[in-house]
Design a protein around this motif. Structure first.
Motif, PDB file in Angstrom:
ATOM      1  N   MET A  45       0.819  -1.211   0.000  1.00 18.04           N
ATOM      2  CA  MET A  45       0.000   0.000   0.000  1.00 18.04           C
ATOM      3  C   MET A  45       0.854   1.262   0.000  1.00 18.04           C
ATOM      4  O   MET A  45       0.458   2.304  -0.514  1.00 18.04           O
ATOM      5  N   MET A  46       2.059   1.166   0.583  1.00 14.23           N
ATOM      6  CA  MET A  46       2.872   2.362   0.758  1.00 14.23           C
ATOM      7  C   MET A  46       4.109   2.403  -0.132  1.00 14.23           C
ATOM      8  O   MET A  46       4.942   3.295  -0.004  1.00 14.23           O
ATOM      9  N   VAL A  47       4.243   1.436  -1.048  1.00 13.42           N
ATOM     10  CA  VAL A  47       5.414   1.407  -1.919  1.00 13.42           C
ATOM     11  C   VAL A  47       5.279   2.454  -3.021  1.00 13.42           C
ATOM     12  O   VAL A  47       4.211   2.612  -3.610  1.00 13.42           O
ATOM     13  N   GLY A  48       6.359   3.154  -3.302  1.00 17.21           N
ATOM     14  CA  GLY A  48       6.370   4.130  -4.390  1.00 17.21           C
ATOM     15  C   GLY A  48       6.200   5.556  -3.906  1.00 17.21           C
ATOM     16  O   GLY A  48       6.762   5.951  -2.875  1.00 17.21           O
ATOM     17  N   PRO A  49       5.405   6.377  -4.628  1.00 12.86           N
ATOM     18  CA  PRO A  49       5.221   7.778  -4.248  1.00 12.86           C
ATOM     19  C   PRO A  49       4.654   7.938  -2.840  1.00 12.86           C
ATOM     20  O   PRO A  49       4.877   8.965  -2.206  1.00 12.86           O
ATOM     21  N   LEU A 101      -0.407  11.319   7.648  1.00 12.39           N
ATOM     22  CA  LEU A 101      -0.881  10.058   8.228  1.00 12.39           C
ATOM     23  C   LEU A 101      -2.388  10.086   8.430  1.00 12.39           C
ATOM     24  O   LEU A 101      -3.067   9.058   8.285  1.00 12.39           O
ATOM     25  N   GLY A 102      -2.927  11.264   8.759  1.00  4.01           N
ATOM     26  CA  GLY A 102      -4.372  11.392   8.912  1.00  4.01           C
ATOM     27  C   GLY A 102      -5.081  11.122   7.595  1.00  4.01           C
ATOM     28  O   GLY A 102      -6.119  10.448   7.559  1.00  4.01           O
ATOM     29  N   GLY A 103      -4.517  11.632   6.506  1.00 10.16           N
ATOM     30  CA  GLY A 103      -5.106  11.384   5.190  1.00 10.16           C
ATOM     31  C   GLY A 103      -5.034   9.922   4.806  1.00 10.16           C
ATOM     32  O   GLY A 103      -5.982   9.361   4.252  1.00 10.16           O
ATOM     33  N   VAL A 104      -3.906   9.283   5.121  1.00 12.72           N
ATOM     34  CA  VAL A 104      -3.733   7.861   4.818  1.00 12.72           C
ATOM     35  C   VAL A 104      -4.698   7.006   5.628  1.00 12.72           C
ATOM     36  O   VAL A 104      -5.348   6.095   5.103  1.00 12.72           O
ATOM     37  N   ALA A 105      -4.816   7.323   6.913  1.00 12.40           N
ATOM     38  CA  ALA A 105      -5.580   6.466   7.823  1.00 12.40           C
ATOM     39  C   ALA A 105      -7.071   6.734   7.810  1.00 12.40           C
ATOM     40  O   ALA A 105      -7.877   5.854   7.484  1.00 12.40           O
ATOM     41  N   ALA A 121       5.006  21.926   1.748  1.00 11.88           N
ATOM     42  CA  ALA A 121       3.611  21.622   2.103  1.00 11.88           C
ATOM     43  C   ALA A 121       3.348  21.857   3.585  1.00 11.88           C
ATOM     44  O   ALA A 121       4.227  21.668   4.424  1.00 11.88           O
ATOM     45  N   GLY A 122       2.122  22.267   3.882  1.00  4.66           N
ATOM     46  CA  GLY A 122       1.676  22.391   5.262  1.00  4.66           C
ATOM     47  C   GLY A 122       0.831  21.186   5.630  1.00  4.66           C
ATOM     48  O   GLY A 122       0.584  20.303   4.803  1.00  4.66           O
ATOM     49  N   PRO A 123       0.340  21.116   6.880  1.00  7.12           N
ATOM     50  CA  PRO A 123      -0.458  19.972   7.322  1.00  7.12           C
ATOM     51  C   PRO A 123      -1.698  19.708   6.466  1.00  7.12           C
ATOM     52  O   PRO A 123      -2.025  18.549   6.192  1.00  7.12           O
ATOM     53  N   LYS A 124      -2.384  20.778   6.040  1.00  6.78           N
ATOM     54  CA  LYS A 124      -3.605  20.585   5.256  1.00  6.78           C
ATOM     55  C   LYS A 124      -3.303  19.955   3.903  1.00  6.78           C
ATOM     56  O   LYS A 124      -4.005  19.039   3.460  1.00  6.78           O
ATOM     57  N   ARG A 125      -2.255  20.441   3.266  1.00  8.25           N
ATOM     58  CA  ARG A 125      -1.906  19.866   1.975  1.00  8.25           C
ATOM     59  C   ARG A 125      -1.396  18.437   2.156  1.00  8.25           C
ATOM     60  O   ARG A 125      -1.677  17.560   1.334  1.00  8.25           O
ATOM     61  N   ALA A 126      -0.651  18.204   3.230  1.00 16.82           N
ATOM     62  CA  ALA A 126      -0.147  16.858   3.500  1.00 16.82           C
ATOM     63  C   ALA A 126      -1.297  15.881   3.712  1.00 16.82           C
ATOM     64  O   ALA A 126      -1.244  14.729   3.279  1.00 16.82           O
ATOM     65  N   PHE A 127      -2.349  16.348   4.386  1.00 21.82           N
ATOM     66  CA  PHE A 127      -3.542  15.520   4.583  1.00 21.82           C
ATOM     67  C   PHE A 127      -4.143  15.141   3.225  1.00 21.82           C
ATOM     68  O   PHE A 127      -4.504  13.977   2.992  1.00 21.82           O
ATOM     69  N   LYS A 128      -4.232  16.111   2.332  1.00 18.79           N
ATOM     70  CA  LYS A 128      -4.785  15.861   0.997  1.00 18.79           C
ATOM     71  C   LYS A 128      -3.911  14.890   0.219  1.00 18.79           C
ATOM     72  O   LYS A 128      -4.417  13.993  -0.478  1.00 18.79           O
ATOM     73  N   VAL A 129      -2.598  15.040   0.355  1.00 20.70           N
ATOM     74  CA  VAL A 129      -1.672  14.130  -0.326  1.00 20.70           C
ATOM     75  C   VAL A 129      -1.849  12.717   0.205  1.00 20.70           C
ATOM     76  O   VAL A 129      -1.875  11.740  -0.556  1.00 20.70           O
ATOM     77  N   GLY A 130      -1.979  12.576   1.535  1.00 16.49           N
ATOM     78  CA  GLY A 130      -2.192  11.262   2.133  1.00 16.49           C
ATOM     79  C   GLY A 130      -3.450  10.604   1.607  1.00 16.49           C
ATOM     80  O   GLY A 130      -3.508   9.381   1.425  1.00 16.49           O
ATOM     81  N   VAL A 181      -0.893   2.195   8.234  1.00 11.94           N
ATOM     82  CA  VAL A 181      -0.541   3.495   8.811  1.00 11.94           C
ATOM     83  C   VAL A 181       0.825   3.424   9.487  1.00 11.94           C
ATOM     84  O   VAL A 181       1.626   4.367   9.410  1.00 11.94           O
ATOM     85  N   LEU A 182       1.110   2.299  10.139  1.00 10.88           N
ATOM     86  CA  LEU A 182       2.408   2.137  10.792  1.00 10.88           C
ATOM     87  C   LEU A 182       3.541   2.177   9.769  1.00 10.88           C
ATOM     88  O   LEU A 182       4.579   2.812  10.001  1.00 10.88           O
ATOM     89  N   VAL A 183       3.346   1.515   8.633  1.00 10.36           N
ATOM     90  CA  VAL A 183       4.360   1.549   7.571  1.00 10.36           C
ATOM     91  C   VAL A 183       4.540   2.985   7.076  1.00 10.36           C
ATOM     92  O   VAL A 183       5.662   3.453   6.869  1.00 10.36           O
ATOM     93  N   ALA A 184       3.427   3.701   6.915  1.00 10.12           N
ATOM     94  CA  ALA A 184       3.497   5.096   6.472  1.00 10.12           C
ATOM     95  C   ALA A 184       4.196   5.982   7.494  1.00 10.12           C
ATOM     96  O   ALA A 184       4.784   7.006   7.139  1.00 10.12           O
ATOM     97  N   ALA A 185       4.138   5.584   8.762  1.00 11.82           N
ATOM     98  CA  ALA A 185       4.704   6.393   9.844  1.00 11.82           C
ATOM     99  C   ALA A 185       6.183   6.114  10.081  1.00 11.82           C
ATOM    100  O   ALA A 185       6.809   6.805  10.892  1.00 11.82           O
ATOM    101  N   ILE A 186       6.757   5.141   9.397  1.00 16.34           N
ATOM    102  CA  ILE A 186       8.159   4.782   9.643  1.00 16.34           C
ATOM    103  C   ILE A 186       9.105   5.973   9.491  1.00 16.34           C
ATOM    104  O   ILE A 186       9.977   6.182  10.355  1.00 16.34           O
ATOM    105  N   PRO A 187       9.003   6.789   8.432  1.00 22.06           N
ATOM    106  CA  PRO A 187       9.900   7.950   8.336  1.00 22.06           C
ATOM    107  C   PRO A 187       9.762   8.903   9.522  1.00 22.06           C
ATOM    108  O   PRO A 187      10.762   9.416  10.039  1.00 22.06           O
TER     109      PRO A 187
END
Length: 207
Positions: A13-17, A39-43, A114-123, A162-168
């Motif tokens: 799910m988290m491989v690539g972009p 992470l909020g957008g992903v989860a 990016a700010g938090p709002k844009r990061a949420f949209k990206v997620g 979500v845990l995989v996405a949170a590794i960085p």
């Protein structure tokens, strides 16, 4: 999806972009806030809502389509899952054999500001707009419907994704000073993808 069965799809799910976006976000001045937005957008929206939607689609035909028993490898539900896994494997193989000529999306370079709002949209978008992730969520939905399980059976898969996405972010928090030192290097590596010649954002002690 039980036990270790959820690990490969959660990683896929988290491989690539998807994971690249997470890496970029931890190099930003407001790394924690931006990463939490991602992470909020992903989860909350993408994975959780995506699996729920896939489950709804699997249940929509009702008795018109017999998915059969999950223990029957020849059942309709299993065949659908095999087809989805086949499509996922074909997509993975295509990306693998084309890796030498493939170029990272240039939009990755724009995420450094990016700010938090844009990061949420990206997620949200990096999950819902990726064919491989859609195939995985559809597979999860068919599995839930075929096994007559409740939505709670999908929660371990969602949590692991979500845990995989949170590794960085976890690495940033664990190796705070080293991560801050590496951030400009990561940014300079990403910058050519956006065709940008502007200087790197100033370092921040925010974590």
């Amino acid at each position: 999806m039980d036990g270790l069965q959820i690990l490969p799809p959660a990683i896929t799910m988290m491989v690539g972009p998807q994971i690249m976006s997470a890496v970029i976000f931890v190099t930003t001045p407001s790394a924690v806030h931006v990463s939490l937005g991602f992470l909020g957008g992903v989860a909350v929206v993408a994975t959780a809502a995506g699996v729920a939607l896939a489950w709804g689609l699997a249940a929509a035909p009702g008795n018109a389509v017999d998915l059969g028993s999950r223990d029957d490898n020849g059942s309709g539900g299993k065949i659908i899952q095999y087809v989805l896994v086949g499509l996922l494997a074909a997509s993975t193989a295509k990306n693998w054999f084309g890796r030498a000529t493939a170029e990272p999306p240039k939009r990755l370079g724009t995420l450094m500001t990016a700010g938090p709002k844009r990061a949420f949209k990206v997620g949200l978008l990096v999950i819902l707009l990726m064919p491989s992730d859609i195939a995985i969520m559809l597979t999860a939905g068919v599995h839930l419907e075929q096994s007559d399980s409740g939505y709670e059976r999908a929660l371990p898969f969602i949590a692991l994704t979500v845990l995989v996405a949170a590794i960085p972010l976890l690495a940033r928090l664990l190796f705070h000073r080293r991560a801050e030192s590496a951030a400009p290097t990561v940014q300079e590596w990403i910058r050519p993808m956006a065709g940008s010649s502007t200087s790197s954002p100033a370092r921040s002690s925010s974590s």
